[in-house]
Scaffold this motif. Structure first.
Motif, short mmCIF file in Angstrom:
data_model
loop_
_atom_site.label_atom_id
_atom_site.label_comp_id
_atom_site.label_asym_id
_atom_site.label_seq_id
_atom_site.Cartn_x
_atom_site.Cartn_y
_atom_site.Cartn_z
N LYS A 1 0.80 -1.22 0.00
CA LYS A 1 0.00 0.00 0.00
C LYS A 1 0.84 1.27 0.00
O LYS A 1 0.39 2.30 -0.50
N VAL A 2 2.04 1.21 0.57
CA VAL A 2 2.88 2.40 0.69
C VAL A 2 4.29 2.06 0.20
O VAL A 2 4.90 1.10 0.67
N LEU A 3 4.79 2.88 -0.73
CA LEU A 3 6.15 2.71 -1.25
C LEU A 3 6.87 4.05 -1.17
O LEU A 3 6.43 5.05 -1.74
N LYS A 4 8.00 4.07 -0.46
CA LYS A 4 8.77 5.31 -0.28
C LYS A 4 10.09 5.19 -1.03
O LYS A 4 10.90 4.31 -0.74
N GLN B 1 -8.86 9.67 -11.10
CA GLN B 1 -10.27 9.58 -11.45
C GLN B 1 -10.81 8.19 -11.12
O GLN B 1 -11.97 8.04 -10.73
N GLN B 2 -9.95 7.19 -11.26
CA GLN B 2 -10.32 5.82 -10.93
C GLN B 2 -10.17 5.54 -9.43
O GLN B 2 -10.94 4.78 -8.86
N ASP B 3 -9.16 6.16 -8.83
CA ASP B 3 -8.89 5.94 -7.40
C ASP B 3 -8.53 7.27 -6.74
O ASP B 3 -7.35 7.62 -6.63
N PRO B 4 -9.52 8.02 -6.29
CA PRO B 4 -9.27 9.35 -5.69
C PRO B 4 -8.37 9.29 -4.45
O PRO B 4 -7.77 10.31 -4.08
N ALA B 5 -8.25 8.13 -3.84
CA ALA B 5 -7.45 8.02 -2.61
C ALA B 5 -5.97 7.86 -2.89
O ALA B 5 -5.14 7.93 -1.97
N LEU B 6 -5.58 7.69 -4.15
CA LEU B 6 -4.17 7.51 -4.48
C LEU B 6 -3.39 8.80 -4.21
O LEU B 6 -3.67 9.85 -4.78
N ASP B 7 -2.38 8.70 -3.34
CA ASP B 7 -1.58 9.86 -2.95
C ASP B 7 -0.16 9.67 -3.45
O ASP B 7 0.57 8.79 -2.99
N VAL B 8 0.24 10.49 -4.42
CA VAL B 8 1.59 10.42 -4.97
C VAL B 8 2.29 11.75 -4.70
O VAL B 8 1.81 12.80 -5.11
N ARG B 9 3.40 11.69 -4.01
CA ARG B 9 4.14 12.89 -3.67
C ARG B 9 5.32 13.02 -4.64
O ARG B 9 6.15 12.11 -4.75
N TYR B 10 5.39 14.16 -5.33
CA TYR B 10 6.42 14.38 -6.33
C TYR B 10 6.73 15.87 -6.38
O TYR B 10 6.05 16.69 -5.79
N SER C 1 -3.61 -3.82 -7.96
CA SER C 1 -2.69 -3.15 -7.03
C SER C 1 -3.46 -2.53 -5.87
O SER C 1 -4.55 -1.99 -6.04
N ALA C 2 -2.85 -2.62 -4.69
CA ALA C 2 -3.45 -2.02 -3.48
C ALA C 2 -2.80 -0.69 -3.13
O ALA C 2 -3.11 -0.10 -2.10
N MET C 3 -1.91 -0.21 -4.00
CA MET C 3 -1.11 0.98 -3.71
C MET C 3 -1.98 2.21 -3.43
O MET C 3 -2.88 2.55 -4.19
N LYS C 4 -1.66 2.88 -2.32
CA LYS C 4 -2.37 4.09 -1.92
C LYS C 4 -1.44 5.28 -1.74
O LYS C 4 -1.89 6.43 -1.79
N GLU C 5 -0.15 5.03 -1.54
CA GLU C 5 0.78 6.14 -1.32
C GLU C 5 2.14 5.83 -1.94
O GLU C 5 2.73 4.77 -1.68
N ILE C 6 2.62 6.75 -2.77
CA ILE C 6 3.95 6.64 -3.36
C ILE C 6 4.69 7.94 -3.07
O ILE C 6 4.21 9.02 -3.38
N ASP C 7 5.87 7.82 -2.48
CA ASP C 7 6.67 9.01 -2.17
C ASP C 7 7.90 9.05 -3.08
O ASP C 7 8.85 8.29 -2.90
N ILE C 8 7.84 9.91 -4.09
CA ILE C 8 9.00 10.22 -4.93
C ILE C 8 9.17 11.74 -4.93
O ILE C 8 9.39 12.36 -5.96
N SER C 9 9.04 12.31 -3.76
CA SER C 9 8.97 13.76 -3.60
C SER C 9 10.23 14.49 -4.06
O SER C 9 10.20 15.70 -4.30
N SER C 10 11.33 13.78 -4.22
CA SER C 10 12.56 14.43 -4.68
C SER C 10 12.69 14.41 -6.20
O SER C 10 13.64 14.99 -6.74
N VAL C 11 11.75 13.77 -6.90
CA VAL C 11 11.82 13.64 -8.36
C VAL C 11 10.97 14.71 -9.03
O VAL C 11 9.80 14.88 -8.70
N HIS C 12 11.55 15.42 -10.00
CA HIS C 12 10.80 16.39 -10.79
C HIS C 12 10.20 15.67 -12.00
O HIS C 12 10.93 15.20 -12.88
N VAL C 13 8.91 15.56 -12.02
CA VAL C 13 8.22 14.75 -13.03
C VAL C 13 7.90 15.58 -14.27
O VAL C 13 8.00 16.81 -14.27
N CYS C 14 7.45 14.90 -15.33
CA CYS C 14 7.12 15.55 -16.60
C CYS C 14 5.61 15.70 -16.75
O CYS C 14 4.82 15.22 -15.92
#
Length: 356
Positions: A211-214, A263-272, A238-251
């Motif tokens: 559920k959580v990957l840092k 839109q499919q999973d409003p609870a998905l929290d991705v930090r970038y 997938s049961a993923m709810k939180e991904i922390d890649i806060s140091s990565v500048h995404v495109c």
């Protein structure tokens, strides 16, 4: 604490130099599975076993460990245990069924200590939360722990930040294919690059538990971030709810894909992290879409008004001119990004059938 001190004193005074000499020879010659014992161990309490093991291995017993034996949570962070100190703990905890949370962060246990703990976790199915951050486990330690992740059914949370794993993520990826119990995995600051992320994704593609990957503070680029997000979103189970890649500048593609995923999973929290121009570019499509829907009914009808020959294609120059004449509130950079988005193959034309 007095009882613990009595136990320590009863173990006998050890000469410091003798302890160091025994420790250095014991590291390579001792094996946890045999324990260097020629006869069955008599029935002893956990404290007695620990004191005996410390004496045989050649390390000073840890008073905090003795005082907290029998508790469900044990914090031994910053105790300077080293690989042999951890070995003594592992021998005692092998059959422990009470302890649920163990914090061994910042103890310099290195790869050998990782192997000792892996052996213990192969027999102990009570520990649910394990913190091994800041221990210099490196590749060998990661390999040993990956083997445990494959078979251990009790671990729910595993914290492994600051251990220089690098591309050991390949073995962790394989472990995640088989593990259906682990909920939180912390791999921050582990020299994990885009290639290592791709290896880790081999497991995330089918994993149904995590559920959580840092992964913050790793040398991951926007490419690795996109690979990770695509893998998770493509895994329908997938049961993923939180991904922390806060140091990565995404495109821009990452941001757009994340919007669809939410839109499919409003609870998905991705930090970038994201540069301002990326946010501005992504908003260009929404601005264009809102304007055309208000003025023309849809994006499709806007393009049809520019296509006199009904070819389902409009040149980039015609589109650029039409947007400017319509006073759509896009700046030059946003407009050019929008054209590149619509004309991905650089044909100088926009095939607007994609909006059907």
């Amino acid at each position: 604490m007095e009882d613990c001190q009595d136990d320590l004193e009863s173990s006998g005074d050890q000469d410091h130099e003798a302890v160091q000499e025994e420790s250095s020879t014991d590291e390579d010659s001792s094996d946890l599975e045999t324990g260097n014992k020629t006869a069955p161990r008599p029935l002893l309490s956990q404290a007695e076993r620990y004191l005996q093991d410390c004496q045989e291995i050649g390390v000073i017993p840890d008073a905090s460990f003795l005082c907290n034996l029998g508790n469900t949570s044990l914090n031994l962070s910053h105790r300077g245990l080293g690989p042999l100190g951890v070995k003594a703990l592992a021998l005692v905890l092998e059959g422990d069924c009470i302890l649920k949370e163990l914090d061994l962060s910042n103890n310099r246990i290195c790869w050998k200590g990782g192997e000792h703990l892996s052996w213990m976790l192969g027999h102990n199915f009570g520990i649910e939360v394990l913190n091994l951050s800041w221990n210099g486990l490196c590749l060998s330690g990661a390999s040993a722990l990956s083997t445990v992740v494959k078979v251990n059914s009790s671990l729910k949370e595993l914290y492994l930040s600051h251990n220089s794993f690098g591309r050991a993520a390949a073995e962790l990826g394989q472990a995640l294919k088989q593990n259906d119990e682990l909920l939180i995995l912390d791999l921050c600051s582990n020299l994990i690059d885009d290639e290592a992320v791709a290896l880790l994704c081999s497991g995330l593609a089918t994993n149904t538990a995590l559920k959580v990957l840092k992964l913050s503070q790793n040398p991951i680029s926007k490419i690795g971030a996109l690979t990770l997000l695509r893998t998770v979103t493509n895994n329908k189970n997938s049961a993923m709810k939180e991904i922390d890649i806060s140091s990565v500048h995404v495109c821009e593609t990452f941001v757009e894909l994340l919007e669809k995923a939410r839109q499919q999973d409003p609870a998905l929290d991705v930090r970038y992290s994201v540069f301002d121009y990326v946010t501005m570019n992504v908003s260009a499509f929404n601005i264009f879409k809102k304007f055309t829907e208000e003025k023309h009914g849809s994006i499709m009808e806007f393009f049809q008004g520019l296509d006199d020959e009904k070819t389902m294609k409009v040149s980039n120059s015609v589109f650029r001119k039409a947007v400017k004449e319509a006073n759509i509130p896009l700046n030059r950079h946003q407009l050019e990004w929008l054209i590149r988005k619509f004309d991905e193959n650089f044909t100088a034309t926009i095939n607007y059938s994609q909006f059907c």
